[in-house]
Design a protein around this motif. Structure first.
Motif, PDB file in Angstrom:
ATOM      1  N   GLU A 127       2.733  43.900  28.312  1.00  9.88           N
ATOM      2  CA  GLU A 127       3.289  42.598  27.922  1.00  9.88           C
ATOM      3  C   GLU A 127       2.241  41.490  27.914  1.00  9.88           C
ATOM      4  O   GLU A 127       2.507  40.401  27.408  1.00  9.88           O
ATOM      5  CB  GLU A 127       4.414  42.199  28.883  1.00  9.88           C
ATOM      6  N   TYR A 128       1.077  41.755  28.482  1.00  6.82           N
ATOM      7  CA  TYR A 128       0.055  40.717  28.645  1.00  6.82           C
ATOM      8  C   TYR A 128      -1.213  41.094  27.884  1.00  6.82           C
ATOM      9  O   TYR A 128      -1.414  42.248  27.515  1.00  6.82           O
ATOM     10  CB  TYR A 128      -0.257  40.531  30.140  1.00  6.82           C
ATOM     11  N   PRO A 129      -2.102  40.107  27.682  1.00  8.21           N
ATOM     12  CA  PRO A 129      -3.384  40.403  27.007  1.00  8.21           C
ATOM     13  C   PRO A 129      -4.168  41.491  27.738  1.00  8.21           C
ATOM     14  O   PRO A 129      -3.941  41.764  28.919  1.00  8.21           O
ATOM     15  CB  PRO A 129      -4.109  39.059  27.057  1.00  8.21           C
ATOM     16  N   LYS A 130      -5.118  42.065  27.059  1.00  3.13           N
ATOM     17  CA  LYS A 130      -5.868  43.222  27.568  1.00  3.13           C
ATOM     18  C   LYS A 130      -7.227  42.879  28.172  1.00  3.13           C
ATOM     19  O   LYS A 130      -8.017  43.768  28.442  1.00  3.13           O
ATOM     20  CB  LYS A 130      -6.054  44.251  26.453  1.00  3.13           C
ATOM     21  N   THR A 131      -7.509  41.606  28.365  1.00  2.00           N
ATOM     22  CA  THR A 131      -8.732  41.203  29.048  1.00  2.00           C
ATOM     23  C   THR A 131      -8.367  40.213  30.152  1.00  2.00           C
ATOM     24  O   THR A 131      -7.325  39.545  30.072  1.00  2.00           O
ATOM     25  CB  THR A 131      -9.742  40.518  28.095  1.00  2.00           C
ATOM     26  N   ILE A 132      -9.198  40.111  31.151  1.00  2.00           N
ATOM     27  CA  ILE A 132      -8.965  39.148  32.225  1.00  2.00           C
ATOM     28  C   ILE A 132      -8.948  37.740  31.656  1.00  2.00           C
ATOM     29  O   ILE A 132      -8.070  36.936  31.974  1.00  2.00           O
ATOM     30  CB  ILE A 132     -10.014  39.308  33.341  1.00  2.00           C
ATOM     31  N   CYS A 133      -9.896  37.422  30.782  1.00  2.00           N
ATOM     32  CA  CYS A 133      -9.936  36.082  30.188  1.00  2.00           C
ATOM     33  C   CYS A 133      -8.686  35.823  29.350  1.00  2.00           C
ATOM     34  O   CYS A 133      -8.165  34.709  29.339  1.00  2.00           O
ATOM     35  CB  CYS A 133     -11.200  35.897  29.357  1.00  2.00           C
ATOM     36  N   GLY A 134      -8.185  36.855  28.679  1.00  2.00           N
ATOM     37  CA  GLY A 134      -6.954  36.707  27.915  1.00  2.00           C
ATOM     38  C   GLY A 134      -5.760  36.427  28.806  1.00  2.00           C
ATOM     39  O   GLY A 134      -4.927  35.563  28.502  1.00  2.00           O
ATOM     40  N   VAL A 135      -5.667  37.134  29.919  1.00  2.00           N
ATOM     41  CA  VAL A 135      -4.580  36.920  30.879  1.00  2.00           C
ATOM     42  C   VAL A 135      -4.665  35.514  31.456  1.00  2.00           C
ATOM     43  O   VAL A 135      -3.685  34.767  31.474  1.00  2.00           O
ATOM     44  CB  VAL A 135      -4.612  37.973  32.009  1.00  2.00           C
ATOM     45  N   VAL A 136      -5.839  35.134  31.929  1.00  2.00           N
ATOM     46  CA  VAL A 136      -6.013  33.829  32.573  1.00  2.00           C
ATOM     47  C   VAL A 136      -5.833  32.687  31.570  1.00  2.00           C
ATOM     48  O   VAL A 136      -5.302  31.633  31.912  1.00  2.00           O
ATOM     49  CB  VAL A 136      -7.393  33.745  33.272  1.00  2.00           C
ATOM     50  N   GLY A 137      -6.241  32.906  30.344  1.00  2.00           N
ATOM     51  CA  GLY A 137      -6.150  31.863  29.329  1.00  2.00           C
ATOM     52  C   GLY A 137      -4.824  31.812  28.594  1.00  2.00           C
ATOM     53  O   GLY A 137      -4.622  30.944  27.742  1.00  2.00           O
ATOM     54  N   GLN A 138      -3.896  32.695  28.915  1.00  2.00           N
ATOM     55  CA  GLN A 138      -2.617  32.714  28.220  1.00  2.00           C
ATOM     56  C   GLN A 138      -1.879  31.403  28.457  1.00  2.00           C
ATOM     57  O   GLN A 138      -1.765  30.926  29.584  1.00  2.00           O
ATOM     58  CB  GLN A 138      -1.783  33.900  28.701  1.00  2.00           C
TER      59      GLN A 138
END
Length: 142
Positions: free
Chosen positions: A58-69
């Motif tokens: 359900e979430y982005p596939k990179t740490i930066c993607g998760v944090v920047g969501q």
């Protein structure tokens, strides 16, 4: 158009896209801005939530993607300046999380909010309070 879809960081006053941040830097920023900057326990808990989301489809596939969501972490988490000694602790804790350490109290939780707030929802199973936050698992409505 592309620039508007990227987060940004500042280096010497120049703006760069989120892609310039390493996964460690994004993890550090989430920990730093979300856990009162001085709580190793809280930083580890926030890092665990980031990793729990990373491994969920359900979430982005990179740490930066998760944090920047959008609307998930502190506003400006990828752009604000980190200015105090909490940066050193955040770097140390990010290394630990990236090496596989997780907060045992967080378990599979993917959500948290500021400690002391209460919401009228009946689908929040609280599992831990750390670093000024309360961590919870979303459950089916009771």
């Amino acid at each position: 158009m592309l620039a508007s879809s990227l987060g940004a960081c500042s280096l010497f006053g120049m703006q760069f896209g989120m892609a310039r941040l390493s996964e460690k830097e994004c993890m550090m920023r989430a920990m730093y801005f979300e856990s009162n900057r001085s709580s190793p326990d809280g930083m580890l808990a926030v890092g665990t939530v980031v990793m729990n989301r990373l491994y969920d489809s359900e979430y982005p596939k990179t740490i930066c993607g998760v944090v920047g969501q959008k609307n998930q972490f502190a506003q400006g988490v990828l752009t604000k300046r980190m200015t105090d000694s909490g940066v050193v602790l955040a770097a140390q804790m990010a290394d630990r999380v990236l090496a596989g350490e997780r907060h045992p109290g967080v378990g599979p939780a993917q959500h948290f909010h500021t400690a002391g707030l209460r919401f009228p929802y009946n689908n929040m199973l609280y599992v831990l309070e750390a670093g000024g936050n309360e961590f919870y698992i979303k459950t089916r409505r009771r």
